[in-house]
Motif scaffolding. Structure first.
Motif, PDB file in Angstrom:
ATOM      1  N   LYS A 165      22.615  12.648   7.198  1.00  0.00           N
ATOM      2  CA  LYS A 165      22.691  13.799   6.290  1.00  0.00           C
ATOM      3  C   LYS A 165      23.018  13.346   4.863  1.00  0.00           C
ATOM      4  CE  LYS A 165      24.800  18.393   5.944  1.00  0.00           C
ATOM      5  NZ  LYS A 165      23.675  19.308   5.780  1.00  0.00           N
ATOM      6  N   LEU A 166      23.916  12.377   4.763  1.00  0.00           N
ATOM      7  CA  LEU A 166      24.255  11.826   3.442  1.00  0.00           C
ATOM      8  C   LEU A 166      23.046  11.166   2.801  1.00  0.00           C
ATOM      9  CD1 LEU A 166      27.739  10.123   3.866  1.00  0.00           C
ATOM     10  CD2 LEU A 166      27.040  11.478   1.886  1.00  0.00           C
ATOM     11  N   ARG A 167      22.340  10.385   3.584  1.00  0.00           N
ATOM     12  CA  ARG A 167      21.168   9.684   3.068  1.00  0.00           C
ATOM     13  C   ARG A 167      20.121  10.693   2.554  1.00  0.00           C
ATOM     14  NH1 ARG A 167      19.172   4.728   1.140  1.00  0.00           N
ATOM     15  NH2 ARG A 167      17.060   5.348   0.672  1.00  0.00           N
ATOM     16  N   GLN A 168      19.960  11.753   3.317  1.00  0.00           N
ATOM     17  CA  GLN A 168      18.997  12.778   2.935  1.00  0.00           C
ATOM     18  C   GLN A 168      19.402  13.463   1.629  1.00  0.00           C
ATOM     19  OE1 GLN A 168      18.669  16.029   5.765  1.00  0.00           O
ATOM     20  NE2 GLN A 168      16.448  15.720   5.793  1.00  0.00           N
ATOM     21  N   ALA A 169      20.681  13.786   1.517  1.00  0.00           N
ATOM     22  CA  ALA A 169      21.179  14.422   0.288  1.00  0.00           C
ATOM     23  C   ALA A 169      21.008  13.467  -0.899  1.00  0.00           C
ATOM     24  CB  ALA A 169      22.640  14.812   0.454  1.00  0.00           C
ATOM     25  N   PHE A 170      21.250  12.213  -0.646  1.00  0.00           N
ATOM     26  CA  PHE A 170      21.094  11.177  -1.678  1.00  0.00           C
ATOM     27  C   PHE A 170      19.646  11.102  -2.154  1.00  0.00           C
ATOM     28  CE2 PHE A 170      20.207   6.514  -2.309  1.00  0.00           C
ATOM     29  CZ  PHE A 170      20.920   6.347  -3.491  1.00  0.00           C
ATOM     30  N   GLU A 171      18.739  11.045  -1.196  1.00  0.00           N
ATOM     31  CA  GLU A 171      17.317  10.928  -1.545  1.00  0.00           C
ATOM     32  C   GLU A 171      16.775  12.166  -2.252  1.00  0.00           C
ATOM     33  OE1 GLU A 171      15.238   9.764   1.979  1.00  0.00           O
ATOM     34  OE2 GLU A 171      15.917   7.695   1.778  1.00  0.00           O
ATOM     35  N   ASN A 172      17.379  13.307  -1.961  1.00  0.00           N
ATOM     36  CA  ASN A 172      16.943  14.545  -2.611  1.00  0.00           C
ATOM     37  C   ASN A 172      17.620  14.773  -3.955  1.00  0.00           C
ATOM     38  OD1 ASN A 172      15.222  15.192  -0.512  1.00  0.00           O
ATOM     39  ND2 ASN A 172      16.812  16.292   0.613  1.00  0.00           N
ATOM     40  N   SER A 173      18.523  13.874  -4.323  1.00  0.00           N
ATOM     41  CA  SER A 173      19.288  14.079  -5.557  1.00  0.00           C
ATOM     42  C   SER A 173      18.698  13.279  -6.708  1.00  0.00           C
ATOM     43  CB  SER A 173      20.746  13.652  -5.342  1.00  0.00           C
ATOM     44  OG  SER A 173      20.857  12.236  -5.429  1.00  0.00           O
ATOM     45  N   LYS A 174      19.157  13.605  -7.895  1.00  0.00           N
ATOM     46  CA  LYS A 174      18.727  12.868  -9.086  1.00  0.00           C
ATOM     47  C   LYS A 174      19.284  11.451  -9.115  1.00  0.00           C
ATOM     48  CE  LYS A 174      18.030  16.809 -12.105  1.00  0.00           C
ATOM     49  NZ  LYS A 174      18.689  17.730 -13.045  1.00  0.00           N
ATOM     50  N   LEU A 175      20.198  11.153  -8.225  1.00  0.00           N
ATOM     51  CA  LEU A 175      20.827   9.822  -8.220  1.00  0.00           C
ATOM     52  C   LEU A 175      20.197   8.896  -7.191  1.00  0.00           C
ATOM     53  CD1 LEU A 175      24.541  11.029  -8.516  1.00  0.00           C
ATOM     54  CD2 LEU A 175      23.008  10.315 -10.357  1.00  0.00           C
ATOM     55  N   LYS A 176      19.039   9.271  -6.680  1.00  0.00           N
ATOM     56  CA  LYS A 176      18.433   8.552  -5.549  1.00  0.00           C
ATOM     57  C   LYS A 176      18.087   7.088  -5.826  1.00  0.00           C
ATOM     58  CE  LYS A 176      13.602   9.980  -6.207  1.00  0.00           C
ATOM     59  NZ  LYS A 176      13.733  10.839  -7.420  1.00  0.00           N
ATOM     60  N   ASP A 177      17.985   6.715  -7.100  1.00  0.00           N
ATOM     61  CA  ASP A 177      17.721   5.305  -7.397  1.00  0.00           C
ATOM     62  C   ASP A 177      19.009   4.495  -7.562  1.00  0.00           C
ATOM     63  OD1 ASP A 177      14.951   5.672  -7.345  1.00  0.00           O
ATOM     64  OD2 ASP A 177      15.013   6.496  -9.381  1.00  0.00           O
ATOM     65  N   GLY A 178      20.126   5.151  -7.331  1.00  0.00           N
ATOM     66  CA  GLY A 178      21.409   4.489  -7.536  1.00  0.00           C
ATOM     67  C   GLY A 178      22.049   3.995  -6.253  1.00  0.00           C
ATOM     68  N   ILE A 179      23.339   4.214  -6.163  1.00  0.00           N
ATOM     69  CA  ILE A 179      24.161   3.680  -5.069  1.00  0.00           C
ATOM     70  C   ILE A 179      24.441   4.759  -4.030  1.00  0.00           C
ATOM     71  CG2 ILE A 179      26.470   2.785  -4.526  1.00  0.00           C
ATOM     72  CD1 ILE A 179      26.515   1.708  -7.487  1.00  0.00           C
ATOM     73  N   LEU A 180      24.310   4.376  -2.756  1.00  0.00           N
ATOM     74  CA  LEU A 180      24.797   5.231  -1.674  1.00  0.00           C
ATOM     75  C   LEU A 180      25.916   4.465  -0.977  1.00  0.00           C
ATOM     76  CD1 LEU A 180      24.745   7.712   0.142  1.00  0.00           C
ATOM     77  CD2 LEU A 180      22.902   6.635   1.452  1.00  0.00           C
ATOM     78  N   SER A 181      27.153   4.853  -1.271  1.00  0.00           N
ATOM     79  CA  SER A 181      28.323   4.155  -0.733  1.00  0.00           C
ATOM     80  C   SER A 181      28.751   4.822   0.563  1.00  0.00           C
ATOM     81  CB  SER A 181      29.453   4.193  -1.776  1.00  0.00           C
ATOM     82  OG  SER A 181      30.689   3.769  -1.224  1.00  0.00           O
ATOM     83  N   MET A 182      28.438   4.179   1.691  1.00  0.00           N
ATOM     84  CA  MET A 182      28.899   4.689   2.988  1.00  0.00           C
ATOM     85  C   MET A 182      29.005   3.546   3.989  1.00  0.00           C
ATOM     86  SD  MET A 182      25.610   6.941   4.372  1.00  0.00           S
ATOM     87  CE  MET A 182      24.112   6.134   4.988  1.00  0.00           C
ATOM     88  N   GLY A 183      30.008   3.643   4.855  1.00  0.00           N
ATOM     89  CA  GLY A 183      30.247   2.624   5.863  1.00  0.00           C
ATOM     90  C   GLY A 183      31.547   1.887   5.628  1.00  0.00           C
ATOM     91  N   MET A 184      32.368   1.846   6.690  1.00  0.00           N
ATOM     92  CA  MET A 184      33.664   1.158   6.662  1.00  0.00           C
ATOM     93  C   MET A 184      33.714   0.209   7.864  1.00  0.00           C
ATOM     94  SD  MET A 184      35.683   4.732   5.654  1.00  0.00           S
ATOM     95  CE  MET A 184      37.249   4.232   6.265  1.00  0.00           C
ATOM     96  N   SER A 185      34.888  -0.365   8.144  1.00  0.00           N
ATOM     97  CA  SER A 185      34.984  -1.333   9.249  1.00  0.00           C
ATOM     98  C   SER A 185      34.370  -0.792  10.540  1.00  0.00           C
ATOM     99  CB  SER A 185      36.441  -1.709   9.521  1.00  0.00           C
ATOM    100  OG  SER A 185      36.944  -2.483   8.455  1.00  0.00           O
ATOM    101  N   ALA A 186      34.711   0.447  10.872  1.00  0.00           N
ATOM    102  CA  ALA A 186      34.339   0.990  12.175  1.00  0.00           C
ATOM    103  C   ALA A 186      32.857   1.360  12.279  1.00  0.00           C
ATOM    104  CB  ALA A 186      35.192   2.226  12.487  1.00  0.00           C
ATOM    105  N   ASP A 187      32.206   1.572  11.139  1.00  0.00           N
ATOM    106  CA  ASP A 187      30.857   2.156  11.224  1.00  0.00           C
ATOM    107  C   ASP A 187      29.861   1.571  10.214  1.00  0.00           C
ATOM    108  OD1 ASP A 187      31.765   3.326   8.864  1.00  0.00           O
ATOM    109  OD2 ASP A 187      32.177   5.266   9.786  1.00  0.00           O
ATOM    110  N   PHE A 188      30.142   0.401   9.688  1.00  0.00           N
ATOM    111  CA  PHE A 188      29.249  -0.120   8.639  1.00  0.00           C
ATOM    112  C   PHE A 188      27.858  -0.473   9.168  1.00  0.00           C
ATOM    113  CE2 PHE A 188      30.746  -4.196  10.211  1.00  0.00           C
ATOM    114  CZ  PHE A 188      29.704  -5.074   9.967  1.00  0.00           C
ATOM    115  N   GLU A 189      27.791  -0.869  10.450  1.00  0.00           N
ATOM    116  CA  GLU A 189      26.473  -1.231  10.990  1.00  0.00           C
ATOM    117  C   GLU A 189      25.563   0.005  11.049  1.00  0.00           C
ATOM    118  OE1 GLU A 189      26.502  -3.789  14.368  1.00  0.00           O
ATOM    119  OE2 GLU A 189      27.895  -5.174  13.418  1.00  0.00           O
ATOM    120  N   GLN A 190      26.114   1.110  11.547  1.00  0.00           N
ATOM    121  CA  GLN A 190      25.337   2.354  11.592  1.00  0.00           C
ATOM    122  C   GLN A 190      24.978   2.813  10.178  1.00  0.00           C
ATOM    123  OE1 GLN A 190      28.228   1.766  13.245  1.00  0.00           O
ATOM    124  NE2 GLN A 190      28.419   3.044  15.071  1.00  0.00           N
TER     125      GLN A 190
END
Ligand SMILES: *Cc1c(COP(=O)(O)O)cnc(C)c1O
Length: 207
Positions: A165-190
């Protein structure tokens, strides 16, 4: 020290080598951070302004400091000019203060919009419905550079739907060519598999 292993794992998963690693050092000492620095890491993340400033003043000046935690307006003045990227811009009120302090210091402050991506009882983050309007409004602030968006998945749940859902919101936003910061120790692979471009990893680097 798991640093090298984690770097390799990120590279494996991202294939194109386009995922940046922020080493979250909030629970770690100057000495521990220096060990990771000596392995080549230059981006470090802290949750508290006070800790960021103390560590920035002590450690080598070529470190890029990231502020991850909720930022109170009364702390903005102290951190502007020292921080490379604020990951937690979540209100117009906060943006106004970052603008004011950045202008005073003659700097442009890089920020990510924190999205209320868990959609539960999260106190912080811009709701999905308000994201576009928020980006438009903050884009008019001359001393703030919006670089992308940041979000989290809730603990103890499958993170993938949240990251998608985050990725989709990112791609639909004006910031889509920028940074998508998501993922921590427990879930960075996903997170990487769902299209993260920046992971924030603490615990598993230092254990
Ligand atoms: C602490 C923190 C992290 C890192 O968490 P780990 O579980 O130590 O990897 C990442 N992002 C934010 C916003 C944090 O507060």
């Amino acid at each position: 020290m798991q640093y090298i292993k984690i770097k390799e794992r990120i590279k494996e998963l991202s294939k194109t080598d386009n995922v940046d690693l922020i080493c979250v050092s909030k629970y770690h000492t100057i000495e521990e951070i220096k060990e990771v620095y000596d392995l080549g890491q230059r981006d470090f993340g802290e949750n508290k302004v006070q800790d960021l400033i103390l560590k920035a003043d002590t450690l080598p000046k070529d470190i890029k400091w990231h502020l991850l935690g909720h930022l109170q307006t009364n702390k903005v003045k102290a951190v502007v000019g020292k921080v490379h990227l604020i990951h937690s811009l979540d209100s117009i009120h906060l943006a106004e203060e970052i603008q004011k302090q950045s202008e005073k210091q003659g700097v442009v402050t890089n920020c990510l919009v924190q999205v209320n991506s868990t959609m539960i009882a999260d106190r912080f983050g811009v709701p999905y419905e308000e994201l576009d309007a928020f980006i438009d409004e903050v884009s008019a602030f001359k001393n703030i550079k919006l670089m992308g968006i940041m979000g989290m998945a809730p603990k103890d749940q499958d993170p993938i739907p949240y990251f998608q859902k985050l990725r989709q919101a990112f791609e639909n936003s004006k910031l889509k060519d920028g940074i998508l910061s998501m993922g921590m120790s427990a879930d960075f692979e996903q997170a990487i598999l769902c299209g993260s471009t920046m992971v924030r990893i603490g615990r598993i680097i230092f254990e």
